[in-house]
Design an enzyme around this catalytic site. Sequence first.
Site, PDB file in Angstrom:
ATOM      1  CG  ASP A 244    -101.355  40.235  39.068  1.00  0.00           C
ATOM      2  OD1 ASP A 244    -101.963  39.226  38.631  1.00  0.00           O
ATOM      3  OD2 ASP A 244    -100.392  40.158  39.857  1.00  0.00           O
TER       4      ASP A 244
ATOM      5  CG  ASP B  53    -105.057  37.329  37.914  1.00  0.00           C
ATOM      6  OD1 ASP B  53    -104.673  37.485  39.098  1.00  0.00           O
ATOM      7  OD2 ASP B  53    -105.145  38.258  37.086  1.00  0.00           O
TER       8      ASP B  53
ATOM      9  CG  HIS C 105     -94.141  23.167  33.733  1.00  0.00           C
ATOM     10  ND1 HIS C 105     -94.076  21.969  34.429  1.00  0.00           N
ATOM     11  CD2 HIS C 105     -92.923  23.722  33.855  1.00  0.00           C
ATOM     12  CE1 HIS C 105     -92.870  21.836  34.947  1.00  0.00           C
ATOM     13  NE2 HIS C 105     -92.149  22.891  34.611  1.00  0.00           N
ATOM     14  CG  ASP C 106     -90.908  21.663  31.407  1.00  0.00           C
ATOM     15  OD1 ASP C 106     -91.030  22.899  31.489  1.00  0.00           O
ATOM     16  OD2 ASP C 106     -90.340  20.973  32.277  1.00  0.00           O
TER      17      ASP C 106
ATOM     18  CG  ASP D 221    -103.597  35.233  42.266  1.00  0.00           C
ATOM     19  OD1 ASP D 221    -104.532  34.417  42.407  1.00  0.00           O
ATOM     20  OD2 ASP D 221    -103.767  36.399  41.853  1.00  0.00           O
TER      21      ASP D 221
ATOM     22  CG  ASP E 104     -91.704  22.037  41.052  1.00  0.00           C
ATOM     23  OD1 ASP E 104     -90.552  21.588  41.012  1.00  0.00           O
ATOM     24  OD2 ASP E 104     -92.479  22.057  40.080  1.00  0.00           O
TER      25      ASP E 104
ATOM     26  CD  GLU F 225     -87.937  17.772  35.200  1.00  0.00           C
ATOM     27  OE1 GLU F 225     -88.427  18.191  34.150  1.00  0.00           O
ATOM     28  OE2 GLU F 225     -87.199  18.468  35.911  1.00  0.00           O
TER      29      GLU F 225
ATOM     30  CG  ASP G 166     -86.662  21.578  38.329  1.00  0.00           C
ATOM     31  OD1 ASP G 166     -87.606  21.522  37.535  1.00  0.00           O
ATOM     32  OD2 ASP G 166     -85.598  22.174  38.083  1.00  0.00           O
TER      33      ASP G 166
HETATM   34  C1  NOJ Z   1     -87.369  21.375  34.651  1.00  0.00           C
HETATM   35  C2  NOJ Z   1     -88.598  22.211  34.775  1.00  0.00           C
HETATM   36  O1  NOJ Z   1     -89.728  21.400  34.620  1.00  0.00           O
HETATM   37  C3  NOJ Z   1     -88.495  23.298  33.746  1.00  0.00           C
HETATM   38  O2  NOJ Z   1     -89.681  24.030  33.606  1.00  0.00           O
HETATM   39  C4  NOJ Z   1     -87.347  24.183  34.130  1.00  0.00           C
HETATM   40  O3  NOJ Z   1     -87.147  25.159  33.129  1.00  0.00           O
HETATM   41  C5  NOJ Z   1     -86.053  23.391  34.295  1.00  0.00           C
HETATM   42  N1  NOJ Z   1     -86.242  22.167  35.023  1.00  0.00           N
HETATM   43  C6  NOJ Z   1     -85.034  24.187  35.041  1.00  0.00           C
HETATM   44  O4  NOJ Z   1     -85.446  24.335  36.381  1.00  0.00           O
END
Ligand code: NOJ
Length: 593
Positions: free
Chosen positions: A33, A29, A354-355, A37, A106, A281, A214
Amino acid sequence: MPAVAAVAAAGEWWRTAVIYQVYPRSFADADGDGVGDLRGVIGKLDYLHALGVDAVWLSPIYRSPQADNGYDISDYQDIDPTFGTLADFDELVAGLHDRGMRLVMDLVVNHTSDEHPWFTESRASTDSPKRDWYWWRPPRPGCRGGEPGAEPTNWHSFFSGSTWEWDAATGEYYLHLFDRKQPDLNWENPEVRQAVYAMMRWWVARGVDGFRMDVINLISKAVRADGALPDGAPVPGPSRFGDGSSFYTNGPRLEEFLQEMHREVLAHGTASGEALLTVGEMPGVTLEQARSITDPAHRELDMVFTFEHMRVDHGLSGKWQLRPLHLPDLKANLAAWQEGLAEAGWNSLYWNNHDQPRIVSRWGDDSPEHRVASAKTLGTVLHMLRGTPYVYQGEELGMTNVGWATIEDYQDVETLNFYRESVSGGASDGEVMAGIGPVSRDNARTPMQWDDGPHAGFTTGTPWLSVNPAYPQINAAAAVADPGSVLHHYRRLIQLRHDHHVVVDGRFALLLPEHEQVFAYTRTLGTQVLVVVANMSGEPADVTLPGVGAALAGELLLGTHDAAPGPDGDRLRLAPWESRVVLGAVDGPGRAG
Ligand code: NOJ
């Protein structure tokens, strides 16, 4: 020209590359904030360059209400003010290119935000010219719109509840496979597809080098000729929802749409005439489908993100019920993909994004005793496979799960929706939190740990999500200063891919498939054999690796433990979480790959 450089120069630069994923909200950051970023990313380019990665995949930075942290886009051609401006973006691209790195965007086009002008126009009336850009359907025959059970199909959303949201103003439902703020685009409509391609061309002209797409295998829905979408099979248990996934996963027109996108955008390459990297993905993609989609002759995508290896420890009710890993299951799955994409197609390689929860906490050991060795060993077994490795921010530090025990600590929409649905269905807070702690996506999203100063050096303000309390020990500054850190191990792994053609193209063979502690394999190219042997447990392991004795006596390229005893022929003793990468010669005649 060295062999590896020759492969890269042939156009397919991504075959020799390692990609680093930045989740901008949690990376750095610059303006205080509390939210990361683009200027924060710009400030860390030298760090990424020193790690040796070839490209950065940037999670979404487009204008967005942030219902799903940017995976809900309201303007595809602008930067969200939280993250900066288009001028910042251009500077980021220039900063990467100046350092010989590339940028992968992305691309989120299965759905938009419900605040995207396309959707606000679509929902304005049933005869809007954009009505058919999304999936609108009347209530189930004989039912009153808005009542439970009146939804057009019984599909369960990835983010809990129905996939349909009632719109009282126009008397119809719209489809959202994810949150209700993420309506699905109707890819059957050619205008939608052309609008997406035009937007992609605009980013390519701006200098991007690739797209991570995605949930791209959800874009084709199995719609019947009369426009109906069918119910899914009921799921066990009290849920009123069914499993609709067969009607929207890898749908009938998926490859046709990808080929069209290839013709319209991807085939033309980057602004400077190089190949674009494309990775789709694809939850629920099979190996056979992946082979077809990544077969260069089909002109679709370079590689896909499979979820299969991420599901080997899922319980009967899915991701919220993790079981201990049974190593042979993981090895069998990875080996099947290595072998299945050996002739045509290409693998992507990942443990984290990130998932996903942090890998060292999931399949390693995040105790002070074993964290460093287990994080290194997990990195080794992944990076020495054939494919393109992805490193998720903080993975190179061995960052750990935070696993908060109370729901108030979490911000992730998937986690919060799951909690609400489970508790309202009768589950206790304790039961639900036991599932959430080790799995929630927020484990990956705690701020990047840069140093041992306030908020781990991520921000001078108040971070949007709490920093993992492990940061005084686990942070980038400490890792840079320690030659034995996970970071320097990842740097060496990346270098091995750049230096050795066998890492890029060697033929894969799994050793000891049933061994419950050890992950071992070879990669063979010409007369060279790379042996990778890893103890994936906290106990010492004695192994015999038949057929690779000569190779084992070769050069130790990388190991986790100093002064480890050498092999005795084809026998080896490994310390807890020890791994080795050895480059040797083919053992006897007739074994060359
Ligand atoms: C996959 C993404 O990696 C995830 O973070 C997102 O919530 C879902 N697709 C919906 O876009």
